[in-house]
Design an enzyme around this catalytic site. Structure first.
Site, PDB file in Angstrom:
ATOM      1  N   TYR A  56       0.802  -1.232   0.000  1.00 43.42           N
ATOM      2  CA  TYR A  56       0.000   0.000   0.000  1.00 43.42           C
ATOM      3  C   TYR A  56       0.834   1.280   0.000  1.00 43.42           C
ATOM      4  O   TYR A  56       2.035   1.228   0.142  1.00 43.42           O
ATOM      5  CB  TYR A  56      -1.097  -0.012   1.054  1.00 43.42           C
ATOM      6  CG  TYR A  56      -0.787  -0.136   2.530  1.00 43.42           C
ATOM      7  CD1 TYR A  56       0.460   0.094   3.066  1.00 43.42           C
ATOM      8  CD2 TYR A  56      -1.828  -0.479   3.404  1.00 43.42           C
ATOM      9  CE1 TYR A  56       0.667  -0.012   4.440  1.00 43.42           C
ATOM     10  CE2 TYR A  56      -1.612  -0.591   4.772  1.00 43.42           C
ATOM     11  CZ  TYR A  56      -0.356  -0.342   5.280  1.00 43.42           C
ATOM     12  OH  TYR A  56      -0.157  -0.444   6.619  1.00 43.42           O
ATOM     13  N   GLU A  57       0.162   2.385  -0.232  1.00 42.21           N
ATOM     14  CA  GLU A  57       0.830   3.690  -0.445  1.00 42.21           C
ATOM     15  C   GLU A  57       1.804   3.629  -1.623  1.00 42.21           C
ATOM     16  O   GLU A  57       2.855   4.257  -1.598  1.00 42.21           O
ATOM     17  CB  GLU A  57       1.579   4.155   0.811  1.00 42.21           C
ATOM     18  CG  GLU A  57       0.769   4.211   2.075  1.00 42.21           C
ATOM     19  CD  GLU A  57      -0.484   5.070   1.961  1.00 42.21           C
ATOM     20  OE1 GLU A  57      -0.544   5.898   1.052  1.00 42.21           O
ATOM     21  OE2 GLU A  57      -1.400   4.882   2.772  1.00 42.21           O
ATOM     22  N   GLY A  58       1.418   2.903  -2.652  1.00 39.48           N
ATOM     23  CA  GLY A  58       2.301   2.729  -3.809  1.00 39.48           C
ATOM     24  C   GLY A  58       3.117   1.471  -3.607  1.00 39.48           C
ATOM     25  O   GLY A  58       3.936   1.408  -2.695  1.00 39.48           O
TER      26      GLY A  58
END
Lengths: 590, 590
Positions: A433-435
């Site tokens: 997550y978050e890229g």
């Protein structure tokens, strides 16, 4: 059942012996003397050890449940959240004008590691909220700040970030959620968002959703995306809560880990939203939040590795199996503790040397955030460069560390009872997550390496160089300087390869981006170890009253240099093999 | 929901183009022509794809339940087991005299990969049983064989292996389970065993437990351990089932994965047992079973990696996000499939090149089992040498592959819905059971390297050397020969280091054992890729009607050589750093 003891001693070492924060010129650091930080870390440790950690398994077992549109968090979470609020931890680094403690981000980071080690799923509720509040602080209007920040700072309201839709994760240009302007200046937001962490729960009075959406008639792609505040309950002029807004949780995701955090499908059904920042400039505002979030996620990798290591170590010191090949160490017992065996040591040293190096990197990185917040543009560039490395490398290695720790326990590591398997499952999300970490590596090679015409990465190399130069003057630094120099050279060679071959064909750079992120990560940890070694050598030379701590630090660092840094050569070899092996196949030939 | 398509084409390539089994001198291989193996693999594929795979998620979700001493397996498992029995798969490699098909072990391996890819937890029921039957076949008396083997071969009874006790996993010298001799020649077995896979279930009429226990008065440690057959139901003279024996399942382990397989606490309460093999020589008999089991576990690593890769590939070909940096590949769609992105390729190629190399290694390894069974002592030594590598390296890398595959899916990979996270959780156990991978590395360096005075490992190097020599004659082999030669040199250098420095201090060898296992594994896969490349080059030169398959094979192999084999240098550097960094700390200083 796993246990957790917060690493306050080690944090104090990094803050004061390595970073020498109280003597540094970062605004606000002057107050952070040893006693003060010890007091803060001690209080955070209590909350982490006594309140949050005992709920970690509970959260995993019970998970969250959606009942008539309401998300029920695991038993005990609401109480723990109330205690976190009461301690002022959520707003520790928020300016006093919004009700925060006004301390540096550095202390948010240090205490945050403890909270995440103790209970990652729980801490996400405040972590996401912290990021959302930060975006409002940076991009909101005065009125928006006044309305939302005090409540988000004291934790009575929480916040979320809403990016992903079923058809778009990484590629936000594909966003379909619509925001139609209304006459009163607000917007009517409609669409569906997925994977919204803490999107709905029962611990706060209101939830402030930050939502990416398109205003009709705007440009296609990411250039037509704006950011909106969409509160769960509308807020009256006087700050009291008004009507329920047209946003609801449509479902919870069933997932591998972080069960205690509600991962929500959020349906926006003509919900009232307020533009934050400029129209069509939503990506910029979102990135403010995302960059902070990415550092926080990197820290999750460290924190899960740290608690997993602690538990692996405890097991290795207790579990009796086999005999030391060089002579029994526990001759009166039925067998020796498994920590006598070289391969168990190797495993534990891999964990320990990563965790302590990563902790230094996160805290060092946090000092750039504080410098940047005070207007230092070079510091801002440096943390921009380091962010994908901290996020990508620390979460990959943090996950690996939880897997190593699980392995230390043998069969017990696979059982729910010992709790190691939960660390593995929880840590896994941080790589995604978050890229995803792949995206981090693209960001690093495609954008960050070239930042300021390459000056930022050159400034990083200069810091390493000056540490190497200083090392020559200090006995005992040889074991650190040699490997760091070699690793740093590999990194420079890789950067040169990207410049030369990437110009011919961008795939040459992109095919090596992931290896470069890891190469850079190794150099960062080698750099941290060199700095920690120097601090420990100085402490020993000065006649420290805790020589054991520093001798252990040096031995741990030497392990990292001897056993981990050689990895940079393999990363360089892979990078130099270029695009051909990676791109040779047609998509259909796989 | 994940899907599975059995890799029959790729297996046929390894069996016939690479190993040329039908032309080889292994007894029984003469019958294995292309059509015959295609028929077998095709039938196994049907069972795997249509029956076992659809139950994989079911098994994970439902798990097993213990009710009044009876273990209920997941819905559908009993039916699937009946189909597996009906197909004769359990006894495919068992001699016809015991009711088996009498085919080589190689075919058990090839079909087994499919069954494990489709449903690992399910296949363990027959896998453990197969190992137990093998131990009875090798060490049992004629009467024991006659009583137990036909039933275990047709699957109406299953078998288990009972080693671990709460106080001993790896260190079997600490076993406490007692077996007291009775006047009738049988034994009274009492004690507790834990982590017994398939220890109790509802799919067979009887369960034949092989149990390690001590006969009172015998030597201490592993030299006083004997192996016993303890059936769940006693067997009457006429082969019919008699009284329930004093063995019962006392509980099920809650664990990270393989939920569909019952991991049992087994309580032996004065149960009737029958000595198998010689008194106090139980370890030897147990190792017969364990070695076969270790190969099977190595194959689990491959098999979980294989199915995870398939699903990652499907996702990467379908999911539209972003654009190819060198020009849109799907200009009429909203975005390109993510397989266009170099870092997604890197990830997929890592998976694919491992899976195909590992498949060749498992099948090649299986040929040594068949040779050994026919009395070839050198083949037996070779598979003894390779067993810890196949078990340790393939399960580490197989797990890594499932993690890579999960990463390909981004956020979807973390959700239960897509099923990738189950592959990760299931694959994880393979690094632990049947001897942790740390133990494999000790077995390799401490015992297997020195086998026959080092002649066996020299024979391995000779095989590599002769492949390298032949490669000189073949255009296109350069990309394979160079990296394989370098990797093989690194392995020889590491072996020399162990000989020279290990004599001075055994910790110098043991500290590098794990890295050596991986170094050896890389050389094995490099060797397999060189052999596959040669086969594909020859097929292309001979005007094959499937050039695409062979071109793809060559490109995949070149990727492995260019991007994975450089890892051997890092392993060598770590090995050469010796014991000092690993052993520097006191146990109390960690």
């Amino acid at each position: 059942m796993p246990t957790y003891a917060a690493p306050t001693r080690d944090m104090q070492f990094v803050l004061h012996d390595v970073l020498r924060i109280a003597e540094s010129d970062v605004p606000g650091y002057g107050d952070l003397d040893r006693d003060f930080t010890a007091a803060i870390l001690g209080e955070a440790a209590k909350l982490a050890e006594e309140v949050l950690q005992p709920l970690n398994r509970v959260g995993d077992e019970h998970g969250c449940a959606l009942e008539n549109g309401v998300v029920r968090t695991p038993p005990g979470f609401a109480d723990a959240y109330a205690q976190m609020r009461a301690g002022g931890w959520i707003g520790i680094d928020v300016p006093e004008e919004f009700g925060g403690q006004g301390l540096p981000y550095l202390m948010y980071s240090a205490t945050g590691e403890m909270f995440v080690s103790a209970n990652m799923a729980f801490n996400m509720y405040q972590g996401l909220s912290h990021g959302a509040a930060y975006a409002i602080r940076m991009h909101g209007s005065a009125a928006q700040k006044a309305t939302f920040l005090p409540k988000m700072t004291d934790g009575s309201w929480t916040g979320t970030m809403n990016l992903t839709e079923p058809q778009c994760g990484t590629d936000l240009g594909l966003i379909r959620t619509k925001a139609e302007p209304l006459d009163d200046g607000s917007y009517r937001v409609s669409g569906q968002k997925i994977w919204i962490s803490a999107g709905e729960h029962d611990m706060a009075d209101n939830i402030v959703h930050l939502v990416l959406a398109r205003i009709p008639g705007g440009p296609d792609g990411v250039k037509g995306i704006s950011l909106f505040i969409v509160p769960k309950f509308l807020v009256n002029e006087d700050g009291s809560l008004g009507d329920r807004n047209g946003v609801s949780c449509g479902g919870l995701e069933s997932k591998m880990g972080i069960h205690g955090n509600a991962t929500c499908v959020m349906n926006y059904d003509g919900a009232t939203g307020y533009l934050i920042g400029e129209m069509h400039k939503g990506m910029r505002a979102m990135f403010t939040m995302m960059n902070e979030a990415r550092l926080g996620v990197g820290m999750q990798g460290l924190a899960q590795g740290a608690v997993a290591y602690q538990n692996a170590l405890g097991f290795a010191q207790d579990r009796l199996q086999g005999r030391d090949i060089t002579g029994a160490k526990n001759p009166n017992g039925p067998a020796d503790p498994i920590i006598v065996h070289p391969d168990v040591r190797r495993n534990l040293m891999d964990q320990k040397s990563f965790v302590e190096g990563a902790r230094a990197l996160v805290l060092w990185g946090s000092t750039f955030i504080d410098r940047a917040a005070a207007g230092d543009a070079e510091a801002e560039a440096m943390i921009s460069l380091l962010t994908p490395v901290i996020k990508g490398f620390l979460t990959d290695k943090g996950f690996e560390t939880t897997v190593l720790a699980q392995q230390t326990l043998g069969g017990s590591g696979f059982t729910t009872e010992w709790g190691l398997e939960q660390f593995v499952r929880d840590a896994r999300i941080a790589m995604i997550y978050e890229g995803t970490n792949g995206i981090q590596s693209l960001d690093l090679v495609g954008r960050k390496l070239g930042l300021n015409g390459g000056k930022t990465v050159m400034a990083f190399f200069e810091m390493v160089k000056s540490t190497l130069a200083e090392a020559k003057e200090v006995d005992g630094m040889e074991a650190f300087a040699g490997p760091l120099k070699a690793a740093s050279k590999d990194m420079q060679a890789a950067s040169m390869y990207f410049v030369e071959e990437g110009l011919k064909n961008p795939d040459n750079a992109l095919s090596g981006s992931y290896d470069f992120m890891h190469l850079f990560g190794h150099v960062c940890l080698g750099f941290m170890w060199a700095r920690m070694a120097r601090a420990s050598l100085e402490a020993l030379a000065a006649g420290t009253d805790d020589p054991g701590f520093h001798e252990t630090k040096l031995a741990t660092g030497r392990y990292y240099m001897a056993r981990q840094l050689p990895m940079t050569a393999t990363h360089l070899a892979r990078i130099r093999s270029g695009a051909e092996p990676v791109m040779a196949l047609d998509a259909a030939s796989f």
